[in-house]
Design a protein around this motif. Structure first.
Motif, PDB file in Angstrom:
ATOM      1  N   SER A  52       8.218  -3.947  10.554  1.00  0.00           N
ATOM      2  CA  SER A  52       6.920  -4.380  11.071  1.00  0.00           C
ATOM      3  C   SER A  52       6.212  -3.254  11.805  1.00  0.00           C
ATOM      4  O   SER A  52       6.789  -2.187  12.054  1.00  0.00           O
ATOM      5  N   ARG A 101      -1.308  -5.582   7.770  1.00  0.00           N
ATOM      6  CA  ARG A 101      -0.988  -6.773   8.547  1.00  0.00           C
ATOM      7  C   ARG A 101      -2.060  -7.839   8.337  1.00  0.00           C
ATOM      8  O   ARG A 101      -3.208  -7.526   8.021  1.00  0.00           O
ATOM      9  N   ASN A 115       4.586  -9.244   4.942  1.00  0.00           N
ATOM     10  CA  ASN A 115       3.446 -10.121   5.172  1.00  0.00           C
ATOM     11  C   ASN A 115       2.975 -10.847   3.916  1.00  0.00           C
ATOM     12  O   ASN A 115       2.039 -11.634   3.985  1.00  0.00           O
TER      13      ASN A 115
END
Length: 132
Positions: A52, A101, A115
């Motif tokens: 992430s 994102r 995602n």
């Protein structure tokens, strides 16, 4: 948009280790999760691991769990893939890619390794060869 360049590949004996690096350029590095993929000759490209934007969340393909660690240093705009106990079947060209994102009217949100969005900004790849 972010541009990515991989390095760190090489020829290693089975059981050895390698650390791959993925260096980003551009001002938007924090807007992306980063994934590592690989493609062996005659095979389709496959997912290896992802991290992430903060580095706080990671995700691995089952075959790499316990043998790989993905991490990122946002100050250096670099994502690392440490691979241990390498096997001949790990031989492939390894690529990194950026996944934007999710965002809404308030801006980007969430801290997810994956995602579900298309990967973009693929690097040129780095060759990893594991000898038996």
């Amino acid at each position: 948009q972010v541009q990515l360049v991989e390095s760190g590949g090489g020829l290693v004996q089975a059981g050895g280790s390698l650390r791959l690096s993925c260096v980003a350029s551009g001002r938007t590095f924090l807007n992306y999760s980063i994934g590592w993929f690989r493609q062996a000759p005659g095979k389709e490209r496959e997912f290896v691991a992802a991290v992430s934007w903060s580095g706080g969340a990671t995700y691995y393909r089952d075959a790499m769990k316990g043998r790989a660690i993905i991490s990122r240093d946002n100050a250096k705009k670099t994502v690392y893939l440490q691979m241990n106990s390498l096997k001949p079947e790990d031989t492939a060209v390894y690529f990194c890619a950026a996944e934007e994102r999710p965002k809404n009217a308030a801006g980007y949100y969430g801290d997810y390794a994956v995602n579900g969005r298309p990967y973009e900004s693929w690097g040129q790849g780095t060759q990893v060869t594991i000898s038996s």
